[in-house]
Enzyme design. Structure first.
Site, PDB file in Angstrom:
ATOM      1  N   LYS A  40       0.987  -1.192   0.003  1.00 53.42           N
ATOM      2  CA  LYS A  40      -0.067   0.020   0.017  1.00 53.42           C
ATOM      3  C   LYS A  40       0.889   1.282  -0.098  1.00 53.42           C
ATOM      4  CE  LYS A  40      -3.506   2.649   2.916  1.00 53.42           C
ATOM      5  NZ  LYS A  40      -4.329   2.622   3.945  1.00 53.42           N
ATOM      6  N   ASP A  98      -2.258   9.995   4.221  1.00 48.16           N
ATOM      7  CA  ASP A  98      -3.828   9.705   4.396  1.00 48.16           C
ATOM      8  C   ASP A  98      -4.507  10.736   5.235  1.00 48.16           C
ATOM      9  OD1 ASP A  98      -6.150   8.506   4.283  1.00 48.16           O
ATOM     10  OD2 ASP A  98      -5.854   6.867   5.419  1.00 48.16           O
ATOM     11  N   LYS A 137     -10.102  12.555   8.009  1.00 45.40           N
ATOM     12  CA  LYS A 137      -9.899  11.886   9.452  1.00 45.40           C
ATOM     13  C   LYS A 137     -10.072  12.996  10.597  1.00 45.40           C
ATOM     14  CE  LYS A 137      -6.705   8.224   8.322  1.00 45.40           C
ATOM     15  NZ  LYS A 137      -7.554   7.418   8.552  1.00 45.40           N
ATOM     16  N   ASP A 180     -11.948   7.459   2.969  1.00 43.81           N
ATOM     17  CA  ASP A 180     -10.890   7.074   4.113  1.00 43.81           C
ATOM     18  C   ASP A 180     -10.637   5.617   4.041  1.00 43.81           C
ATOM     19  OD1 ASP A 180      -8.980   7.693   6.021  1.00 43.81           O
ATOM     20  OD2 ASP A 180     -10.288   7.581   7.519  1.00 43.81           O
ATOM     21  N   GLU A 195      -9.415   4.249   1.610  1.00 49.17           N
ATOM     22  CA  GLU A 195      -8.836   4.349   0.256  1.00 49.17           C
ATOM     23  C   GLU A 195      -7.784   3.374  -0.358  1.00 49.17           C
ATOM     24  OE1 GLU A 195      -7.735   5.690   3.060  1.00 49.17           O
ATOM     25  OE2 GLU A 195      -5.648   5.018   2.704  1.00 49.17           O
ATOM     26  N   ARG A 225      -7.604   0.008   0.062  1.00 44.02           N
ATOM     27  CA  ARG A 225      -8.061  -1.228  -0.612  1.00 44.02           C
ATOM     28  C   ARG A 225      -8.373  -0.607  -1.999  1.00 44.02           C
ATOM     29  NH1 ARG A 225     -12.902  -1.827   3.836  1.00 44.02           N
ATOM     30  NH2 ARG A 225     -11.311  -0.803   5.069  1.00 44.02           N
TER      31      ARG A 225
HETATM   32  N1  BES Z   1      -4.545   4.178   6.868  1.00 40.85           N
HETATM   33  C1  BES Z   1      -5.800   3.927   7.358  1.00 40.85           C
HETATM   34  C2  BES Z   1      -5.681   2.765   8.573  1.00 40.85           C
HETATM   35  C3  BES Z   1      -4.684   3.095   9.717  1.00 40.85           C
HETATM   36  C4  BES Z   1      -5.260   3.833  10.764  1.00 40.85           C
HETATM   37  C5  BES Z   1      -3.347   2.821   9.696  1.00 40.85           C
HETATM   38  C6  BES Z   1      -4.466   3.891  11.940  1.00 40.85           C
HETATM   39  C7  BES Z   1      -2.733   2.958  10.846  1.00 40.85           C
HETATM   40  C8  BES Z   1      -3.132   3.474  11.980  1.00 40.85           C
HETATM   41  C9  BES Z   1      -6.888   3.567   6.523  1.00 40.85           C
HETATM   42  O1  BES Z   1      -6.700   4.185   5.263  1.00 40.85           O
HETATM   43  C10 BES Z   1      -8.146   3.926   7.159  1.00 40.85           C
HETATM   44  O2  BES Z   1      -8.430   5.142   7.265  1.00 40.85           O
HETATM   45  N2  BES Z   1      -9.097   2.828   7.418  1.00 40.85           N
HETATM   46  C11 BES Z   1     -10.292   3.408   7.983  1.00 40.85           C
HETATM   47  C12 BES Z   1     -11.388   2.218   7.327  1.00 40.85           C
HETATM   48  C13 BES Z   1     -12.689   2.641   7.413  1.00 40.85           C
HETATM   49  C14 BES Z   1     -13.013   4.200   7.091  1.00 40.85           C
HETATM   50  C15 BES Z   1     -13.798   1.475   6.864  1.00 40.85           C
HETATM   51  C16 BES Z   1     -10.097   2.772   9.619  1.00 40.85           C
HETATM   52  O3  BES Z   1      -9.536   1.903   9.617  1.00 40.85           O
HETATM   53  O4  BES Z   1     -10.930   3.474  10.297  1.00 40.85           O
HETATM   54 ZN    ZN Z   2      -4.871   4.466   4.693  1.00 39.03          ZN
HETATM   55 ZN    ZN Z   3      -7.918   6.177   5.099  1.00 40.32          ZN
END
Ligand code: BES
Ligand code: ZN
Ligand code: ZN
Length: 503
Positions: A271, A276, A283, A353, A355, A357
């Site tokens: 990835k 992000d 966020k 968010d 993103e 995947r």
């Molecule tokens: N990059 C984040 C996941 C993440 C969170 C990595 C904290 C490291 C530390 C990912 O892109 C994300 O934001 N995922 C969301 C998914 C949700 C919107 C379904 C998440 O985990 O909240």
């Molecule tokens: Zn991310």
């Molecule tokens: Zn994200």
């Protein structure tokens, strides 16, 4: 840090400190190993006396310094705890050495040690040697590029190993291997620790090209620019990239051995979200602070490729990274937009968010198209993985049990912890979309790590595949035994073990 081998015994090697080892015994006592005992005999019981006085228990990384009361060449003897004998695995040694490195580097320049035979009964000498060397190097790492006042180097100038003549070759090779592993890990750490303004998609692409240039016979790199990615149908990747002004880069690395003997073709997918923000689903609060780390999967792939020509796997390996930041702008994707991935599947983006995947839908599709027989992806994919497994353990998924078993063994040997979670078929329907083939978020708050993995699975077809969600272990907010705060390079050493097929 230089490693030297010597035929001399520990007491006749001149150094700032000779290390000797002890296990923990019960809660309050310790069990000295033979290097301890020999040195203690030479010093008429002085070491044991001080250990008893200081209530040394042999806990992992515990250290007692003894100034010898007799003329021997090392200026100090430092007793190191290895933890309980029953729990001993090579990684315990890696971590004990790491802790000791952090404790002693300020006072000590040169160290000497020998690998006690008590340890080689159940562990290979090469494994132990590599663990020691990795512990020394990895624990010395700091990222201080942007510090005005640089911290004094944390590394020892020299580490001298007292070895038997017969073991010299094994030990020499094991150290060389450890240096490769540690350098690759530190390259990944540097990339993760870099600010997003520096570690842009262009920077990652240039680095990939430099890696290829260093070994033109074995490694090639193609950087797919936006226009070409469009033509190739990477709409999913580009739907995330379109909010940003920085150009997206799809990085494709390929390693080919001199003689291809196997039908195996492994793809490593990382990835590569260089920052992000969440996109228009921005966020909240401080959730964004560490999000320069969202390209840690890409860093793992680049770390591996930086040494792949030295490791020389016997089969071809591809590296694939869809690199872009996930930013907010009027040009960006909004919830409800639909993008078609390269494999023809349509994705309804209900949350910008989620993103990673979406970008990986294209990198996984491309890996399949390029004829991968096996895929491993590394992704800081879900906060839920941290909720489930914390910051020490990666979440492993695979559609093939043999493959999962191999990866677990490789990770265990590397001292990187993974735990397998199920690709629960019944949960697939949680990713259903009303308007497209799949939605990028599930319709539930539960099992977020599993539903994200199931989303990725939709893009690998029947290819043998494993996914490691490294959201927890890729980046630390407090130092570990062998890492400073920040990027850890998680996954690099596991992957290098897989490339060497040593499990
Ligand atoms: N990059 C984040 C996941 C993440 C969170 C990595 C904290 C490291 C530390 C990912 O892109 C994300 O934001 N995922 C969301 C998914 C949700 C919107 C379904 C998440 O985990 O909240
Ligand atoms: Zn991310
Ligand atoms: Zn994200």
């Amino acid at each position: 840090m230089s490693f030297e081998l010597s035929n001399k015994s520990l007491n006749s090697i001149s150094s700032d400190a000779a290390l000797v080892f002890a296990f923990q015994k019960g809660e309050k006592d310790y069990l000295p190993l033979e290097d301890f005992i020999e040195m203690d005999n030479l010093l008429d019981g002085q070491i044991k006396k001080i250990c008893d006085l200081e209530k040394f228990t042999g806990q992992k990384g515990e250290a007692i310094t003894v100034i010898p009361n007799k003329e021997i060449l090392p200026s100090r003897v430092v007793v190191i705890g290895l933890g309980a004998k029953e729990d001993f695995v090579a990684d315990q040694l890696r971590r004990a050495i790491g802790l000791v490195t952090k404790k002693l580097h300020k006072k000590i320049d040169s160290l000497s040690l020998t690998i006690p035979q008590a340890l080689t009964k159940e562990n290979e000498l090469a494994t132990l040697t590599s663990a020691i060397a990795e512990g020394f190097i990895l624990a010395s790492y700091t990222f201080n590029k942007y510090k005005g006042e640089k911290e004094k180097g944390r590394e020892f100038a020299s580490v001298i190993l007292s070895v038997n003549k017969d073991d010299k070759k094994v030990i020499h090779d094991a150290i060389q291997k450890a240096e490769l592993y540690a350098n690759a890990t530190m390259l990944a750490r540097d990339l993760v620790n870099e600010q997003a303004a520096f570690a842009t998609p262009t920077h990652l692409a240039n680095l990939a090209q430099d890696i290829a240039k260093k070994s033109p016979k074995l490694v090639t790199c193609k950087v797919i620019e936006k226009a070409e990615a469009e033509k190739m149908g990477m709409e999913a990747f580009l739907s995330i990239a379109k909010a940003a002004d920085t150009p997206p880069k799809f990085i494709y690395l390929e390693y080919k051995p001199e003689k291809v003997k196997s039908k195996r073709k492994l793809a490593l997918v990382g990835k590569g979200i260089t920052f992000d923000s969440g996109g228009i689903n921005v966020k909240p609060g401080d959730h964004m602070n560490d999000m320069k780390m969202d390209m840690a999967g890409a860093a793992t792939v680049l770390g591996v490729f930086s040494v792949i020509a030295d490791i020389k796997p016997a089969f071809p390996v591809m590296g694939l990274i869809a690199a872009t930041p996930n930013l907010i702008s009027g040009k960006g994707t909004v919830p409800g937009d639909v993008a078609k991935a390269m494999n023809g599947k349509t994705i309804e983006i209900l949350n910008t968010d989620a993103e990673g995947r979406v970008t990986m839908a294209d990198s996984l599709s491309y890996a399949v198209k390029q004829g991968a027989t096996e895929i491993i992806d590394f992704a800081t994919l879900t906060g839920a993985a941290m909720v489930a497994l914390g910051t020490d353990i990666g979440a492993l998924f695979s559609n093939n049990q043999d493959f999962a078993t191999k990866i677990k063994a490789a990770a265990f040997d590397a001292g990187e912890k993974v735990w397998e979670l199920p690709l629960e078929k019944e949960y697939k329907e949680l990713n259903k979309s009303d308007v497209a083939d799949i939605a990028n978020i599930p319709n539930t708050r539960y099992a977020g790590t599993i539903t994200a993995a199931l989303f990725l699975e939709a893009f690998v077809g029947n290819t043998i595949w494993a996914h490691i969600d490294i959201a927890g272990p890729a980046f630390l907010n407090k130092p570990s035994d062998i890492s400073s705060k920040g990027g850890t390079g998680f996954g690099v050493r596991t992957t290098l073990n897989i490339l060497r097929e040593i499990y």
